[in-house]
Design a protein around this motif. Structure first.
Motif, PDB file in Angstrom:
ATOM      1  N   HIS A 273      -1.223 -13.943   1.319  1.00  0.00           N
ATOM      2  CA  HIS A 273      -0.087 -13.575   1.832  1.00  0.00           C
ATOM      3  C   HIS A 273       0.717 -12.192   2.601  1.00  0.00           C
ATOM      4  CE1 HIS A 273       1.191 -17.668  -0.341  1.00  0.00           C
ATOM      5  NE2 HIS A 273       3.111 -17.315  -0.069  1.00  0.00           N
ATOM      6  N   ALA A 274      -0.758 -11.343   1.961  1.00  0.00           N
ATOM      7  CA  ALA A 274      -0.457  -9.504   2.266  1.00  0.00           C
ATOM      8  C   ALA A 274      -1.698  -9.586   2.799  1.00  0.00           C
ATOM      9  CB  ALA A 274      -0.801  -9.366   0.900  1.00  0.00           C
ATOM     10  N   GLY A 275      -2.873 -10.059   3.060  1.00  0.00           N
ATOM     11  CA  GLY A 275      -3.757 -10.197   4.056  1.00  0.00           C
ATOM     12  C   GLY A 275      -3.984  -7.817   4.273  1.00  0.00           C
ATOM     13  N   SER A 276      -4.174  -7.402   5.554  1.00  0.00           N
ATOM     14  CA  SER A 276      -4.378  -6.252   5.055  1.00  0.00           C
ATOM     15  C   SER A 276      -3.265  -5.612   4.850  1.00  0.00           C
ATOM     16  CB  SER A 276      -4.175  -5.564   6.900  1.00  0.00           C
ATOM     17  OG  SER A 276      -3.644  -5.804   7.243  1.00  0.00           O
ATOM     18  N   GLY A 277      -2.309  -5.567   4.234  1.00  0.00           N
ATOM     19  CA  GLY A 277      -0.963  -5.114   3.350  1.00  0.00           C
ATOM     20  C   GLY A 277      -2.063  -4.231   2.229  1.00  0.00           C
ATOM     21  N   LEU A 278      -2.731  -5.194   1.494  1.00  0.00           N
ATOM     22  CA  LEU A 278      -3.411  -5.008   0.520  1.00  0.00           C
ATOM     23  C   LEU A 278      -4.360  -3.287   0.762  1.00  0.00           C
ATOM     24  CD1 LEU A 278      -5.044  -7.765  -0.545  1.00  0.00           C
ATOM     25  CD2 LEU A 278      -2.922  -7.035  -1.335  1.00  0.00           C
ATOM     26  N   LEU A 279      -4.076  -2.562   1.810  1.00  0.00           N
ATOM     27  CA  LEU A 279      -5.010  -1.764   1.932  1.00  0.00           C
ATOM     28  C   LEU A 279      -4.745  -0.251   2.398  1.00  0.00           C
ATOM     29  CD1 LEU A 279      -8.168  -3.142   3.949  1.00  0.00           C
ATOM     30  CD2 LEU A 279      -8.151  -2.788   2.058  1.00  0.00           C
ATOM     31  N   ASP A 280      -3.189  -0.867   2.541  1.00  0.00           N
ATOM     32  CA  ASP A 280      -1.853  -0.052   2.708  1.00  0.00           C
ATOM     33  C   ASP A 280      -2.039   1.289   0.951  1.00  0.00           C
ATOM     34  OD1 ASP A 280       0.436   2.043   2.161  1.00  0.00           O
ATOM     35  OD2 ASP A 280       0.285   0.576   4.609  1.00  0.00           O
ATOM     36  N   PRO A 281      -2.254   2.191   1.863  1.00  0.00           N
ATOM     37  CA  PRO A 281      -2.242   3.710   0.674  1.00  0.00           C
ATOM     38  C   PRO A 281      -1.183   3.952   0.091  1.00  0.00           C
ATOM     39  CG  PRO A 281      -3.203   4.774   2.935  1.00  0.00           C
ATOM     40  CD  PRO A 281      -2.740   3.062   2.932  1.00  0.00           C
ATOM     41  N   GLU A 282      -0.369   3.585   0.244  1.00  0.00           N
ATOM     42  CA  GLU A 282       1.429   3.509  -0.326  1.00  0.00           C
ATOM     43  C   GLU A 282       0.724   2.294  -1.869  1.00  0.00           C
ATOM     44  OE1 GLU A 282       5.864   3.875  -0.162  1.00  0.00           O
ATOM     45  OE2 GLU A 282       4.822   3.711   1.588  1.00  0.00           O
ATOM     46  N   VAL A 283       0.687   0.832  -0.839  1.00  0.00           N
ATOM     47  CA  VAL A 283       0.512   0.215  -1.921  1.00  0.00           C
ATOM     48  C   VAL A 283       0.017  -0.062  -2.982  1.00  0.00           C
ATOM     49  CG1 VAL A 283      -0.307  -2.738  -1.799  1.00  0.00           C
ATOM     50  CG2 VAL A 283       1.826  -2.012   0.007  1.00  0.00           C
ATOM     51  N   LEU A 284      -1.153   0.804  -2.639  1.00  0.00           N
ATOM     52  CA  LEU A 284      -2.854   1.073  -3.975  1.00  0.00           C
ATOM     53  C   LEU A 284      -1.508   1.627  -4.475  1.00  0.00           C
ATOM     54  CD1 LEU A 284      -5.932   0.853  -1.502  1.00  0.00           C
ATOM     55  CD2 LEU A 284      -5.198  -1.176  -2.609  1.00  0.00           C
ATOM     56  N   GLY A 285      -1.302   2.953  -4.152  1.00  0.00           N
ATOM     57  CA  GLY A 285      -0.816   3.442  -4.481  1.00  0.00           C
ATOM     58  C   GLY A 285      -0.337   2.934  -6.329  1.00  0.00           C
ATOM     59  N   ILE A 286       1.207   3.235  -5.912  1.00  0.00           N
ATOM     60  CA  ILE A 286       2.215   1.675  -6.587  1.00  0.00           C
ATOM     61  C   ILE A 286       1.715   0.535  -7.254  1.00  0.00           C
ATOM     62  CG2 ILE A 286       3.765   0.351  -6.240  1.00  0.00           C
ATOM     63  CD1 ILE A 286       5.190   1.801  -3.537  1.00  0.00           C
ATOM     64  N   ALA A 287       0.710   0.160  -6.897  1.00  0.00           N
ATOM     65  CA  ALA A 287      -0.165  -1.124  -7.709  1.00  0.00           C
ATOM     66  C   ALA A 287      -1.297   0.183  -9.092  1.00  0.00           C
ATOM     67  CB  ALA A 287      -0.691  -1.848  -6.860  1.00  0.00           C
ATOM     68  N   ALA A 288      -1.409   0.769  -8.379  1.00  0.00           N
ATOM     69  CA  ALA A 288      -1.977   2.084  -9.692  1.00  0.00           C
ATOM     70  C   ALA A 288      -0.724   1.834 -10.946  1.00  0.00           C
ATOM     71  CB  ALA A 288      -2.765   3.215  -9.306  1.00  0.00           C
ATOM     72  N   ILE A 289      -0.461   2.832 -10.464  1.00  0.00           N
ATOM     73  CA  ILE A 289       0.542   3.075 -11.378  1.00  0.00           C
ATOM     74  C   ILE A 289       1.202   2.158 -12.252  1.00  0.00           C
ATOM     75  CG2 ILE A 289       3.421   4.281 -12.195  1.00  0.00           C
ATOM     76  CD1 ILE A 289       2.544   5.817  -8.822  1.00  0.00           C
ATOM     77  N   VAL A 290       1.829   0.682 -11.359  1.00  0.00           N
ATOM     78  CA  VAL A 290       2.585  -0.239 -12.284  1.00  0.00           C
ATOM     79  C   VAL A 290       0.925  -1.502 -13.228  1.00  0.00           C
ATOM     80  CG1 VAL A 290       3.123  -2.914 -11.556  1.00  0.00           C
ATOM     81  CG2 VAL A 290       4.058  -1.762 -10.272  1.00  0.00           C
ATOM     82  N   ALA A 291      -0.052  -1.035 -12.419  1.00  0.00           N
ATOM     83  CA  ALA A 291      -1.124  -1.417 -13.478  1.00  0.00           C
ATOM     84  C   ALA A 291      -1.739  -0.661 -15.095  1.00  0.00           C
ATOM     85  CB  ALA A 291      -3.018  -1.245 -12.534  1.00  0.00           C
ATOM     86  N   VAL A 292      -1.715   0.274 -14.340  1.00  0.00           N
ATOM     87  CA  VAL A 292      -1.611   0.887 -15.988  1.00  0.00           C
ATOM     88  C   VAL A 292      -0.154   1.741 -16.485  1.00  0.00           C
ATOM     89  CG1 VAL A 292      -2.218   3.621 -16.610  1.00  0.00           C
ATOM     90  CG2 VAL A 292      -3.544   2.540 -14.136  1.00  0.00           C
ATOM     91  N   ALA A 293       0.508   1.488 -15.906  1.00  0.00           N
ATOM     92  CA  ALA A 293       1.880   1.173 -16.646  1.00  0.00           C
ATOM     93  C   ALA A 293       3.056   0.150 -17.383  1.00  0.00           C
ATOM     94  CB  ALA A 293       3.360   1.961 -16.278  1.00  0.00           C
TER      95      ALA A 293
END
Length: 346
Positions: A216-236
């Motif tokens: 569903h996401a494809g190359s969107g998974l490599l977007d720096p903004e997406v990675l940053g938000i996902a990292a914060i969500v993963a920890v919090a």
């Protein structure tokens, strides 16, 4: 000769230094405080995740959240294969918890894409509420169920019309998976020390969600903004809350844990308002209060006049013939010396 199964306490653990620090800090904190901190983290992450939906969608955010959380937890707890192999039933419990967690995350975050976070969190809470309600044998115990049902009815509509059925169905699926995860993680907490089981469970959940997220996401998974938000969500919303919840489940039964999470709907509505600008009507806030109140009422009714397991066990011990009144935890040798002193005294 077949090697006997070992208990988790018999297996040497090699945690990282941060893991030992987290464990020591969590052990000193009251169990209710751990649960409430977990509730806040989960709902904060749930409100932050939709900010990455335009680039990666709910499926991509779920996959990245689980993947990052799994990697961090494996680095933190350093799970060993022997720990799960030598502990009876550990593999089945851990894989079941991971499967339920993957289903919960996909359903929950997809639901947030259709209906407000506060409403999703409230419907999801019906899963833990069911755990708190199961086992009731009196007719009066059904009163909280009717109160919760009324709250859901108040939540099901908005000023602009009824909520999308697909969003309600996804939230209901999340509720079922969350209830199952609480039961599975409770078993995992009593069978395995530390967060090794949790690390493997979340890693397994990430593996299960990978095809769905990548498709569903494809190359969107490599977007720096997406990675940053996902990292914060993963920890919090994953690493800290699930670690704290696991420690809390070692000290309190699933029924009490389910009631302590009754603030999830209110926390979800609050973070949804602050981060996503999702406003709820008066009837919907009343619905959230009704569901949370039903959970609290269930606990008050269930514990009234009921002995706690610790009190019952102590009374059973004291009622045995020849039982010594020496404080629990005193060694057998100390009790024997005390007995000899009593015999020798005039």
């Amino acid at each position: 000769m077949r090697r006997p199964r070992l208990k988790d306490t018999d297996i040497p653990m090699q945690y990282s230094s941060p893991a030992r620090g987290v464990s020591a800090l969590a052990e000193r904190a009251p169990a209710p405080l751990l649960v409430l901190a977990g509730v806040s983290g989960i709902q904060f992450g749930a409100a932050l995740a939709p900010l990455a939906y335009p680039q990666a969608g709910a499926a991509g955010v779920v996959f990245l959240r689980l993947l990052i959380a799994g990697v961090l937890l494996c680095l933190l707890w350093r799970p060993g294969r022997h720990t799960l192999t030598e502990t009876k039933g550990a593999w089945k419990t851990v894989l079941a918890a991971g499967t339920l967690l993957a289903g919960h995350h996909i359903a929950f975050f997809e639901a947030v894409d259709h209906i407000p976070l506060g409403i999703v969190a409230t419907i999801e809470f019906l899963g833990p509420f069911t755990i708190a309600l199961v086992g009731s044998r009196r007719l009066v115990d059904l009163l909280p169920a009717f109160l919760a049902a009324g709250g859901v009815i108040m939540l099901s509509g908005t000023g602009a019309g009824p909520l999308p059925p697909v969003g309600l169905a996804l939230a209901a699926a999340a509720a079922c998976c969350w209830a199952g995860y609480i039961l599975a993680s409770s078993r995992m907490a009593t069978r395995l020390s530390g967060g090794q089981g949790l690390a493997v469970a979340i890693s397994w959940a990430a593996l299960l969600s990978a095809p769905y997220g990548i498709a569903h996401a494809g190359s969107g998974l490599l977007d720096p903004e997406v990675l940053g938000i996902a990292a914060i969500v993963a920890v919090a919303s994953s690493v800290l809350p699930y670690t704290l919840n696991l420690e809390a489940l070692r000290r309190i039964p699933p029924r009490v844990f389910s009631v302590l999470t009754s603030l999830e709907p209110a926390a979800g509505a609050l973070f949804g308002l602050l981060i996503l600008g999702q406003r709820l009507g008066t009837a919907q806030w009343l619905g959230i209060a009704a569901v949370a109140g039903a959970s609290t009422l269930t606990t008050l009714m269930g514990t009234r006049g009921r002995k706690t397991p610790q009190v019952h066990a102590a009374q059973t011990r004291n009622s045995r013939p020849g039982h010594s009144s020496t404080e629990p935890g005193t060694s057998a040798a100390a009790r024997h010396i005390s007995h000899l002193k009593r015999r020798s005294s005039p």
